[in-house]
Motif scaffolding. Sequence first.
Motif, PDB file in Angstrom:
ATOM      1  N   LEU A  87       0.811  -1.219   0.000  1.00 15.77           N
ATOM      2  CA  LEU A  87       0.000   0.000   0.000  1.00 15.77           C
ATOM      3  C   LEU A  87       0.843   1.268   0.000  1.00 15.77           C
ATOM      4  O   LEU A  87       0.411   2.307  -0.505  1.00 15.77           O
ATOM      5  CB  LEU A  87      -0.918   0.006   1.228  1.00 15.77           C
ATOM      6  N   ARG A  88       2.047   1.177   0.575  1.00 15.61           N
ATOM      7  CA  ARG A  88       2.938   2.338   0.629  1.00 15.61           C
ATOM      8  C   ARG A  88       4.370   1.853   0.700  1.00 15.61           C
ATOM      9  O   ARG A  88       4.679   0.901   1.408  1.00 15.61           O
ATOM     10  CB  ARG A  88       2.631   3.184   1.865  1.00 15.61           C
ATOM     11  N   ARG A 190     -10.064   0.256  -6.369  1.00 15.32           N
ATOM     12  CA  ARG A 190      -9.728   1.610  -5.936  1.00 15.32           C
ATOM     13  C   ARG A 190     -10.897   2.505  -6.329  1.00 15.32           C
ATOM     14  O   ARG A 190     -11.136   2.762  -7.507  1.00 15.32           O
ATOM     15  CB  ARG A 190      -8.440   2.086  -6.596  1.00 15.32           C
ATOM     16  N   LEU A 211      -7.538   1.332   2.601  1.00 19.32           N
ATOM     17  CA  LEU A 211      -7.384   2.787   2.665  1.00 19.32           C
ATOM     18  C   LEU A 211      -8.757   3.432   2.567  1.00 19.32           C
ATOM     19  O   LEU A 211      -9.638   2.930   1.857  1.00 19.32           O
ATOM     20  CB  LEU A 211      -6.501   3.299   1.517  1.00 19.32           C
ATOM     21  N   THR A 224     -10.652   2.744   7.675  1.00 19.50           N
ATOM     22  CA  THR A 224      -9.380   2.140   7.281  1.00 19.50           C
ATOM     23  C   THR A 224      -8.991   1.010   8.227  1.00 19.50           C
ATOM     24  O   THR A 224      -9.022   1.169   9.450  1.00 19.50           O
ATOM     25  CB  THR A 224      -8.269   3.198   7.268  1.00 19.50           C
TER      26      THR A 224
END
Length: 255
Positions: A87-88, A190, A211, A224
């Motif tokens: 995710l990051r 998304r 998210l 989240t």
Amino acid sequence: MLAPAANSLTGTRGITRGVTDIRRAGDRFRTESEWLDSHHSFSFGRYYDPANVGFGLLLVHNDEVVAPGTGFDTHPHQDLEIVTWVLRGALVHQDSEGHNGIVYPGLAQRMSAGSGIQHSEKNDAGEPVRYIQMWVRPDELDLDPSYQQAEVGNSLATGELVPIASGLAKHEGSSAIRINQQDAGMSVARLQPGKAIQLPTAPYVHLFVALGAVSLEGAGDLGTADAARVVAADGQRVTAGPDGAEVLVWEMHSR
């Protein structure tokens, strides 16, 4: 990666058919150290709850943050389909079969441990990496170990529920990567603010809000890292909140 708790194959207990079981982010088990912050949706490692040892075919669903310059040293796995979704940041994978890869947002990754494999997962970047790692059992034991990764960012831009890692027959040719489990598949959406998808119709559906925030039809709002475990799912709508959302959906047809 730590090993799952003993008895993690006994399935799901305490959930009535047709009921959506909401699991809040803050109620998850947690493993914390100087370099790792890991939240476990199911019993894992030293945490064991006999009423929470998996859901459907999903054995492990860990939400992990690894500090820069650290990570999991080489360790073994056997007879698991391991799916990783970043995710990051970025995660560096190396294994004993000679596979190497850098996993980042928008790239799907699967490692089939099969008869036995060793691998490491490291954060070589200058920022923390957050990723979700998910384990399911394969259809067959003692398969040859294998590895697959694929870019999926362009597909996710559609806002649809996109098959990412699946062994389901209906996803043949459309899933970015394949897993060796014909009764399970993981999809990702998304969602722009206010946009909606429908959950699959399946005996077991696991919805995870990676998210943002969503509203789940018949169950209310999820933030989240909240999750919903749906038994006998029949196409409930998932609608993104004002800031949009990214959701991970496991569809499973056995346990």
